[in-house]
Design a protein around this motif. Structure first.
Motif, short mmCIF file in Angstrom:
data_model
loop_
_atom_site.label_atom_id
_atom_site.label_comp_id
_atom_site.label_asym_id
_atom_site.label_seq_id
_atom_site.Cartn_x
_atom_site.Cartn_y
_atom_site.Cartn_z
N MET A 176 -14.16 2.74 -2.94
CA MET A 176 -13.99 1.43 -2.93
C MET A 176 -13.01 0.61 -2.58
O MET A 176 -13.10 -0.65 -2.74
CB MET A 176 -14.49 1.01 -4.68
CG MET A 176 -15.58 1.96 -5.22
SD MET A 176 -17.05 1.71 -4.30
CE MET A 176 -18.54 1.89 -5.46
N ASN A 177 -11.95 1.18 -2.12
CA ASN A 177 -10.84 0.40 -1.78
C ASN A 177 -10.35 0.67 -0.26
O ASN A 177 -9.90 1.95 0.00
CB ASN A 177 -9.68 1.16 -2.48
CG ASN A 177 -8.27 0.39 -2.34
OD1 ASN A 177 -7.94 0.02 -1.30
ND2 ASN A 177 -7.71 0.09 -3.61
N ALA A 178 -10.42 -0.47 0.79
CA ALA A 178 -10.22 -0.11 2.00
C ALA A 178 -8.80 0.22 2.42
O ALA A 178 -8.91 0.96 3.18
CB ALA A 178 -10.82 -1.45 2.62
N GLN A 179 -7.96 -0.47 1.78
CA GLN A 179 -6.67 -0.07 2.05
C GLN A 179 -6.08 1.54 1.68
O GLN A 179 -5.52 2.24 2.47
CB GLN A 179 -5.68 -0.95 1.12
CG GLN A 179 -4.20 -0.68 1.39
CD GLN A 179 -3.81 -1.12 2.79
OE1 GLN A 179 -4.20 -2.02 3.32
NE2 GLN A 179 -2.90 -0.03 3.47
N CYS A 180 -6.74 1.86 0.55
CA CYS A 180 -6.47 3.31 0.29
C CYS A 180 -7.13 4.17 1.54
O CYS A 180 -6.52 5.11 1.90
CB CYS A 180 -7.12 3.42 -1.20
SG CYS A 180 -6.93 5.34 -1.66
N ARG A 181 -8.46 4.04 1.77
CA ARG A 181 -9.09 4.82 2.83
C ARG A 181 -8.20 4.69 4.10
O ARG A 181 -8.07 5.67 4.93
CB ARG A 181 -10.49 4.17 3.07
CG ARG A 181 -11.25 4.65 2.41
CD ARG A 181 -12.80 4.30 2.48
NE ARG A 181 -13.03 3.15 2.93
CZ ARG A 181 -13.62 2.17 2.34
NH1 ARG A 181 -13.75 2.01 1.05
NH2 ARG A 181 -13.62 0.85 2.89
N ARG A 182 -7.62 3.59 4.56
CA ARG A 182 -6.72 3.13 5.49
C ARG A 182 -5.49 4.14 5.62
O ARG A 182 -5.08 4.94 6.60
CB ARG A 182 -6.40 1.97 5.99
CG ARG A 182 -7.55 1.23 6.52
CD ARG A 182 -7.25 -0.34 7.03
NE ARG A 182 -6.59 -1.35 5.86
CZ ARG A 182 -7.27 -2.03 5.05
NH1 ARG A 182 -8.82 -2.10 5.34
NH2 ARG A 182 -6.76 -2.87 4.37
#
Length: 129
Positions: free
Chosen positions: A116-122
């Motif tokens: 649910m966290n785009a920054q974490c995925r990046r």
């Protein structure tokens, strides 16, 4: 950085022995040296290492001298037997009224933090293999 846990990665994890903590507790109970509840420096360092390991891997391997290896083997056998059951049998252990804190959690109820966290995925995608 968290380990991507494979079977060989388990061998890389440290084993935390509880014996020094238990010995400290026994000494503290029989004598009056030091401040009660205060851990010596080597045990504090072990606690810090343990916390880092738990934070980085969400996994700890602990050796407790009070538990014989036969208990560990019996526990592993019990878990293997439980997870070998059919999904229907395990479904009987669902406890949604307890927020799945006990029993089995069905698929689709919990999501990885990064889902649910785009920054974490990046950040994950930017890591090298």
């Amino acid at each position: 950085r968290a380990l991507a846990m494979g079977s060989r990665d388990l061998n890389a994890l440290p084993v935390f022995d509880l014996e020094p903590f238990l010995e400290h507790k026994r000494r503290e109970a029989t004598c009056c040296s030091g401040t009660p509840g205060e851990l010596p420096g080597d045990l504090v360092k072990t606690c810090e290492h343990l916390a880092q390991c738990l934070h980085g891997t969400s996994l700890l391997i602990v050796k407790d001298p009070r538990c014989p290896s036969s208990d560990n083997a019996r526990f592993q056998d019990m878990l293997e037997k439980y997870y070998a059951q059919s999904e229907e049998e395990k479904k009987l252990d669902e406890r949604p009224h307890l927020q799945y804190q006990v029993g089995v959690t069905p698929e689709g109820v919990e999501f990885p933090r990064c889902a649910m966290n785009a920054q974490c995925r990046r950040n994950i995608e930017a890591q090298s293999e």
